[in-house]
Design an enzyme around this catalytic site. Structure first.
Site, PDB file in Angstrom:
ATOM      1  N   ASP A 124       0.838  -1.195   0.000  1.00 34.74           N
ATOM      2  CA  ASP A 124       0.000   0.000   0.000  1.00 34.74           C
ATOM      3  C   ASP A 124       0.878   1.252   0.000  1.00 34.74           C
ATOM      4  O   ASP A 124       1.872   1.323   0.710  1.00 34.74           O
ATOM      5  CB  ASP A 124      -0.876  -0.002   1.251  1.00 34.74           C
ATOM      6  CG  ASP A 124      -2.193   0.704   1.053  1.00 34.74           C
ATOM      7  OD1 ASP A 124      -2.382   1.311  -0.003  1.00 34.74           O
ATOM      8  OD2 ASP A 124      -3.031   0.635   1.965  1.00 34.74           O
TER       9      ASP A 124
ATOM     10  N   HIS B 198      -8.054  -1.723 -10.228  1.00 37.31           N
ATOM     11  CA  HIS B 198      -8.016  -0.619  -9.265  1.00 37.31           C
ATOM     12  C   HIS B 198      -6.979   0.417  -9.680  1.00 37.31           C
ATOM     13  O   HIS B 198      -7.231   1.619  -9.621  1.00 37.31           O
ATOM     14  CB  HIS B 198      -7.690  -1.175  -7.875  1.00 37.31           C
ATOM     15  CG  HIS B 198      -7.708  -0.150  -6.790  1.00 37.31           C
ATOM     16  ND1 HIS B 198      -8.871   0.369  -6.272  1.00 37.31           N
ATOM     17  CD2 HIS B 198      -6.698   0.459  -6.129  1.00 37.31           C
ATOM     18  CE1 HIS B 198      -8.574   1.256  -5.341  1.00 37.31           C
ATOM     19  NE2 HIS B 198      -7.259   1.332  -5.219  1.00 37.31           N
TER      20      HIS B 198
END
Length: 353
Positions: free
Chosen positions: A151, A224
């Site tokens: 992330d 995404h």
């Protein structure tokens, strides 16, 4: 930093191991509003007092205010692009708006520091607010999200972080402030983990182990990463700064990600949400949403640290006839793109944070 340039809040700080996110609503009445305004002058001192006990703990706090709360607490002038959270998507796959007037984003390398500061800050507010959401987040192994992918890979750093997060000459009264959008996502981990790694990678748009972006020839347009990367009309990437945190309660079957994105305008974050929830083109939505549900949503303005302290003396009934003189701004505060950030000028590319 020259005296005429506001000091920003701790928006772009070193990555920490722990965080507490608190969203609260403002109690009705002038007394409650007065307590919150006075509290604005106390925040920095409380951060120093708690952080001094563990200097290496990297303790910080960012405070933001939602649109209606700003009007109630501070009146005019108000940040140029502050508005209520905009919802996106159809029923069953929707970025929803939920109640929230004040946001606290508390970060440190130790949860005890976060906990103590949260206790002091909320205790000082007392009955002037009601906490409607509180999330205790943690870093997951080697910067992994709850769904197992790294992330924050494409976050801007250094001067670029200031460029993309700090309001500049486009709204000089609020220079060095930021906009922040938050959402709490809950994941169907049983369904997600039933997928093959290859399928997961195609949904995210990056490799799971090595965190390498998939080649455009094989990466789906619904991934995404494809839907959350934007470019401006000049072809330059428009970034936001994310500091997402996993959270959960395994005994209750709760597994989630607290999304928090900072930007100098809410427009790019809202465009990303529209791409994800509606699709680009409509219907070509983010397949990660088949396994992740947005349970909350809020948009807040983060005043500079200088302005936050000054807001303690703000009279919400004061006339808005006085127009602030433009303040001197560093070169890094000038935007890479048109300050209006017209949604129509933003296009898509790729990044998973």
């Amino acid at each position: 930093m020259p005296n005429d340039i506001p000091e920003p809040q701790a928006v772009y700080t070193p990555i920490t191991r722990s965080a507490i996110f608190i969203v609260a609503t403002l109690a009705s009445g002038d007394e409650s509003a007065a307590i919150v305004r006075a509290w604005c002058a106390d925040v920095a001192a409380l951060v120093r007092a708690v952080g001094k006990r563990v200097p290496s703990g990297n303790l910080s706090c960012v405070v933001g205010f939602a649109s209606d709360a700003w009007d109630t607490l501070f009146g005019t002038p108000r940040p140029a692009e502050l508005h209520p959270f905009r919802e996106f998507g159809p029923a069953g796959r929707r970025a929803i708006a939920t109640p929230g007037d004040i946001l606290l984003h508390i970060r440190a390398d130790q949860m005890d520091l976060c906990f103590e500061l949260a206790t002091q800050l909320v205790g000082r507010l007392g009955g002037a607010v009601q906490v409607v959401d509180e999330v205790h987040g943690f870093r997951y192994f080697d910067m992994r999200s709850m769904v197992g992918f790294v992330d924050g890979t494409e976050n801007p750093t250094g001067r670029e972080a200031a460029d993309f997060t700090m309001v500049g000459a486009e709204d000089p009264e609020f220079a060095a402030g930021s906009y922040v959008l938050v959402q709490k996502y809950l994941h169907d981990m049983q369904g997600w983990n039933a997928l093959s790694v290859e399928t997961q990678e195609r949904i995210i748009g990056r490799t799971k182990l090595s965190d390498i972006e998939l080649d455009e020839a094989v990466k789906p347009t619904s991934s995404h990463s494809s839907l959350t990367t934007l470019t401006d009309e000049n072809g330059d990437e428009v970034k936001i700064l994310r500091d997402n945190m996993p959270f959960g309660r395994p005994g209750s079957g709760e597994f989630g990600t607290f999304f928090i994105g900072y930007a100098r305008s809410p427009a790019p974050i809202e465009q990303m949400l529209e791409n994800m929830f509606v699709g680009r083109p409509p219907g070509n939505y983010d397949r990660l949403l088949d396994f992740s549900r947005a349970a909350t949503g809020g948009l807040f303005f983060v005043p500079s640290a200088t302005l936050l302290e000054a807001l303690a003396e703000r009279d919400p009934q004061a006339s808005n006839d006085v127009v602030a003189e433009p303040s001197a701004l560093p070169a890094s505060a000038e935007p890479h793109y048109d300050g209006s950030l017209s949604i129509g000028s933003l296009k898509g590319t790729s990044q998973y944070e």
